[in-house]
Design a protein around this motif. Sequence first.
Motif, PDB file in Angstrom:
ATOM      1  N   GLU A 136      15.413  -7.780  -3.663  1.00 57.33           N
ATOM      2  CA  GLU A 136      15.970  -7.856  -2.307  1.00 57.33           C
ATOM      3  C   GLU A 136      15.542  -9.143  -1.619  1.00 57.33           C
ATOM      4  OE1 GLU A 136      15.042  -4.240  -0.120  1.00 57.33           O
ATOM      5  OE2 GLU A 136      14.922  -3.165  -2.039  1.00 57.33           O
ATOM      6  N   LEU A 137      14.258  -9.497  -1.780  1.00 59.07           N
ATOM      7  CA  LEU A 137      13.743 -10.723  -1.181  1.00 59.07           C
ATOM      8  C   LEU A 137      14.443 -11.945  -1.760  1.00 59.07           C
ATOM      9  CD1 LEU A 137      11.778 -12.452   0.454  1.00 59.07           C
ATOM     10  CD2 LEU A 137      10.053 -12.052  -1.340  1.00 59.07           C
ATOM     11  N   ALA A 138      14.603 -11.985  -3.070  1.00 56.96           N
ATOM     12  CA  ALA A 138      15.247 -13.130  -3.718  1.00 56.96           C
ATOM     13  C   ALA A 138      16.684 -13.295  -3.238  1.00 56.96           C
ATOM     14  CB  ALA A 138      15.200 -12.976  -5.234  1.00 56.96           C
ATOM     15  N   THR A 139      17.407 -12.204  -3.111  1.00 53.33           N
ATOM     16  CA  THR A 139      18.796 -12.274  -2.629  1.00 53.33           C
ATOM     17  C   THR A 139      18.848 -12.792  -1.206  1.00 53.33           C
ATOM     18  OG1 THR A 139      19.493 -10.465  -4.069  1.00 53.33           O
ATOM     19  CG2 THR A 139      20.873 -10.925  -2.149  1.00 53.33           C
ATOM     20  N   ALA A 140      17.931 -12.306  -0.366  1.00 48.14           N
ATOM     21  CA  ALA A 140      17.898 -12.750   1.029  1.00 48.14           C
ATOM     22  C   ALA A 140      17.584 -14.240   1.128  1.00 48.14           C
ATOM     23  CB  ALA A 140      16.872 -11.938   1.806  1.00 48.14           C
ATOM     24  N   LEU A 141      16.648 -14.729   0.311  1.00 48.33           N
ATOM     25  CA  LEU A 141      16.301 -16.150   0.349  1.00 48.33           C
ATOM     26  C   LEU A 141      17.419 -17.018  -0.221  1.00 48.33           C
ATOM     27  CD1 LEU A 141      12.504 -16.224  -0.612  1.00 48.33           C
ATOM     28  CD2 LEU A 141      13.580 -16.142   1.652  1.00 48.33           C
ATOM     29  N   ALA A 142      18.136 -16.502  -1.214  1.00 51.27           N
ATOM     30  CA  ALA A 142      19.280 -17.238  -1.756  1.00 51.27           C
ATOM     31  C   ALA A 142      20.351 -17.418  -0.685  1.00 51.27           C
ATOM     32  CB  ALA A 142      19.849 -16.505  -2.971  1.00 51.27           C
ATOM     33  N   ASP A 143      20.617 -16.360   0.080  1.00 48.44           N
ATOM     34  CA  ASP A 143      21.608 -16.453   1.153  1.00 48.44           C
ATOM     35  C   ASP A 143      21.133 -17.397   2.253  1.00 48.44           C
ATOM     36  OD1 ASP A 143      23.381 -14.756  -0.077  1.00 48.44           O
ATOM     37  OD2 ASP A 143      22.733 -12.967   1.021  1.00 48.44           O
ATOM     38  N   TYR A 144      19.856 -17.328   2.588  1.00 46.61           N
ATOM     39  CA  TYR A 144      19.299 -18.212   3.608  1.00 46.61           C
ATOM     40  C   TYR A 144      19.457 -19.671   3.169  1.00 46.61           C
ATOM     41  CZ  TYR A 144      15.821 -20.406   6.676  1.00 46.61           C
ATOM     42  OH  TYR A 144      15.184 -21.233   7.575  1.00 46.61           O
ATOM     43  N   HIS A 145      19.106 -19.955   1.914  1.00 50.10           N
ATOM     44  CA  HIS A 145      19.209 -21.327   1.402  1.00 50.10           C
ATOM     45  C   HIS A 145      20.664 -21.808   1.432  1.00 50.10           C
ATOM     46  CE1 HIS A 145      19.339 -24.614  -1.551  1.00 50.10           C
ATOM     47  NE2 HIS A 145      18.062 -24.796  -1.284  1.00 50.10           N
ATOM     48  N   ALA A 146      21.574 -20.934   1.046  1.00 48.92           N
ATOM     49  CA  ALA A 146      22.994 -21.314   1.018  1.00 48.92           C
ATOM     50  C   ALA A 146      23.515 -21.651   2.410  1.00 48.92           C
ATOM     51  CB  ALA A 146      23.819 -20.184   0.411  1.00 48.92           C
ATOM     52  N   ALA A 147      22.963 -21.000   3.443  1.00 50.98           N
ATOM     53  CA  ALA A 147      23.440 -21.230   4.808  1.00 50.98           C
ATOM     54  C   ALA A 147      22.676 -22.333   5.521  1.00 50.98           C
ATOM     55  CB  ALA A 147      23.336 -19.935   5.611  1.00 50.98           C
ATOM     56  N   ALA A 148      21.369 -22.423   5.298  1.00 52.47           N
ATOM     57  CA  ALA A 148      20.535 -23.326   6.089  1.00 52.47           C
ATOM     58  C   ALA A 148      20.180 -24.633   5.397  1.00 52.47           C
ATOM     59  CB  ALA A 148      19.236 -22.608   6.484  1.00 52.47           C
ATOM     60  N   ILE A 149      20.151 -24.653   4.071  1.00 50.82           N
ATOM     61  CA  ILE A 149      19.690 -25.840   3.347  1.00 50.82           C
ATOM     62  C   ILE A 149      20.835 -26.544   2.621  1.00 50.82           C
ATOM     63  CG2 ILE A 149      18.034 -26.744   1.693  1.00 50.82           C
ATOM     64  CD1 ILE A 149      16.721 -25.373   4.082  1.00 50.82           C
ATOM     65  N   ALA A 150      21.553 -25.799   1.794  1.00 49.22           N
ATOM     66  CA  ALA A 150      22.579 -26.410   0.942  1.00 49.22           C
ATOM     67  C   ALA A 150      23.627 -27.220   1.700  1.00 49.22           C
ATOM     68  CB  ALA A 150      23.256 -25.328   0.096  1.00 49.22           C
ATOM     69  N   PRO A 151      24.114 -26.774   2.869  1.00 47.05           N
ATOM     70  CA  PRO A 151      25.133 -27.563   3.566  1.00 47.05           C
ATOM     71  C   PRO A 151      24.635 -28.928   4.050  1.00 47.05           C
ATOM     72  CG  PRO A 151      25.156 -25.290   4.333  1.00 47.05           C
ATOM     73  CD  PRO A 151      23.905 -25.467   3.525  1.00 47.05           C
ATOM     74  N   HIS A 152      23.325 -29.136   4.041  1.00 48.78           N
ATOM     75  CA  HIS A 152      22.760 -30.386   4.557  1.00 48.78           C
ATOM     76  C   HIS A 152      22.193 -31.265   3.449  1.00 48.78           C
ATOM     77  CE1 HIS A 152      23.123 -29.235   8.811  1.00 48.78           C
ATOM     78  NE2 HIS A 152      22.892 -28.009   8.371  1.00 48.78           N
ATOM     79  N   ARG A 153      22.652 -31.063   2.235  1.00 47.76           N
ATOM     80  CA  ARG A 153      22.145 -31.865   1.121  1.00 47.76           C
ATOM     81  C   ARG A 153      22.387 -33.360   1.340  1.00 47.76           C
ATOM     82  NH1 ARG A 153      24.438 -27.854  -3.085  1.00 47.76           N
ATOM     83  NH2 ARG A 153      22.652 -26.510  -3.558  1.00 47.76           N
ATOM     84  N   ASP A 154      23.502 -33.710   1.979  1.00 48.67           N
ATOM     85  CA  ASP A 154      23.804 -35.121   2.178  1.00 48.67           C
ATOM     86  C   ASP A 154      22.828 -35.787   3.140  1.00 48.67           C
ATOM     87  OD1 ASP A 154      24.784 -33.611   4.286  1.00 48.67           O
ATOM     88  OD2 ASP A 154      26.438 -34.983   4.699  1.00 48.67           O
ATOM     89  N   LEU A 155      22.103 -35.017   3.924  1.00 48.64           N
ATOM     90  CA  LEU A 155      21.058 -35.550   4.792  1.00 48.64           C
ATOM     91  C   LEU A 155      19.689 -35.449   4.130  1.00 48.64           C
ATOM     92  CD1 LEU A 155      22.073 -33.923   8.203  1.00 48.64           C
ATOM     93  CD2 LEU A 155      22.787 -36.122   7.260  1.00 48.64           C
ATOM     94  N   ILE A 156      19.428 -34.319   3.505  1.00 49.92           N
ATOM     95  CA  ILE A 156      18.094 -34.034   2.982  1.00 49.92           C
ATOM     96  C   ILE A 156      17.792 -34.824   1.712  1.00 49.92           C
ATOM     97  CG2 ILE A 156      16.620 -32.219   2.034  1.00 49.92           C
ATOM     98  CD1 ILE A 156      18.215 -30.245   3.860  1.00 49.92           C
ATOM     99  N   GLU A 157      18.688 -34.778   0.742  1.00 44.22           N
ATOM    100  CA  GLU A 157      18.390 -35.367  -0.558  1.00 44.22           C
ATOM    101  C   GLU A 157      18.192 -36.879  -0.509  1.00 44.22           C
ATOM    102  OE1 GLU A 157      21.283 -33.970  -3.342  1.00 44.22           O
ATOM    103  OE2 GLU A 157      20.512 -31.907  -3.307  1.00 44.22           O
TER     104      GLU A 157
END
Length: 333
Positions: A136-157
């Motif tokens: 359950e924790l892993a699924t929740a963190l995967a969703d969090y990453h997909a919403a909060a981190i992944a869309p900003h790869r062009d800034l972060i990476e």
Amino acid sequence: MGLLRIHFTADDLARTTVAAGADPLWETVLSRFRLQDRDKAPAFRPWERGLRESPGRLSRMASGLRWLTALAPEAPYFPDFLTPAAARDGLEAGLEALRATPSRRFRQELELLARYAPIPGWLGALAERPAAPMSELATALADYHAAAIAPHRDLIEPAVEGDRAWRVGHLLNSGVEGLLGSMKPMMRWRSPVLEVDYSVDRELHLRGRGLTLVPSYFCRRVPVSLADPELPPVLIYPIDAGFRWTPAARVSGSVEALIGATRAAVLQAADGGATTSELARRAGVSLAAASRHAKVLREAGLIRSVRQGPAVLNLLTPLGSGLLERPERHLDH
């Protein structure tokens, strides 16, 4: 403010390196703290504003944020199982290791967390189940990453890659001591001990295992490490603020100066970091021309130049990296 003192041997110096990039699970956990910052650093404000203006992404983040608020409170500790070493191979590898966390370890680290912060009732109830709720924790963190981190790869990476190239340049030119010296003022190398500004006072003896320095976009103010000294030693450090994305409106007046094959070649040559001599060689121009073009690119905010001993290393800024990608995007229209 505390002090982390990391003790090195000769073997540790030989085995110290910089990670290939940011760790996706460390970034996930640390981004939760940036949402709670009272003094919002300018570099993080566009990221946070984008989240708050997207109800769909906020909704997808909700479960993960609930878990992170409970497991990573404003305290000098959060469980090591949140950031397994396997995540160095990517988010999926890290989540798989998280799912495999034994129930006994989950409960032990939760008991340790309870020494620093209250455990919410819902989390305490989950801990009483026969099997830990790691899936359950892993699924929740995967969703969090997909919403909060992944869309900003062009800034972060690009920001992380720029800092890493800078640190690796120090490593190549001056060895590990040069790399550690580049971490001032948040770290001070006093051979054989690295003194690190930290949240608590702590001693860490590497014992020949070496140290992996991990650049982080969302780490702020002081570095962070694992609580268990028996785990592979890592030190997550905040990248230099100059590499983080910031608005660069002044570039608009310089774009015309960038038109042309030669200057574009010099910009491309800076990808991954290059001295001025390397820019000249890669772009097929004279040293004087490479220096002149680099100056224009630097004034436009597309590259950043840092001195390393007798040489000057030229690095793409996030904006410069994005500019290189724009021709491909235009082909889609």
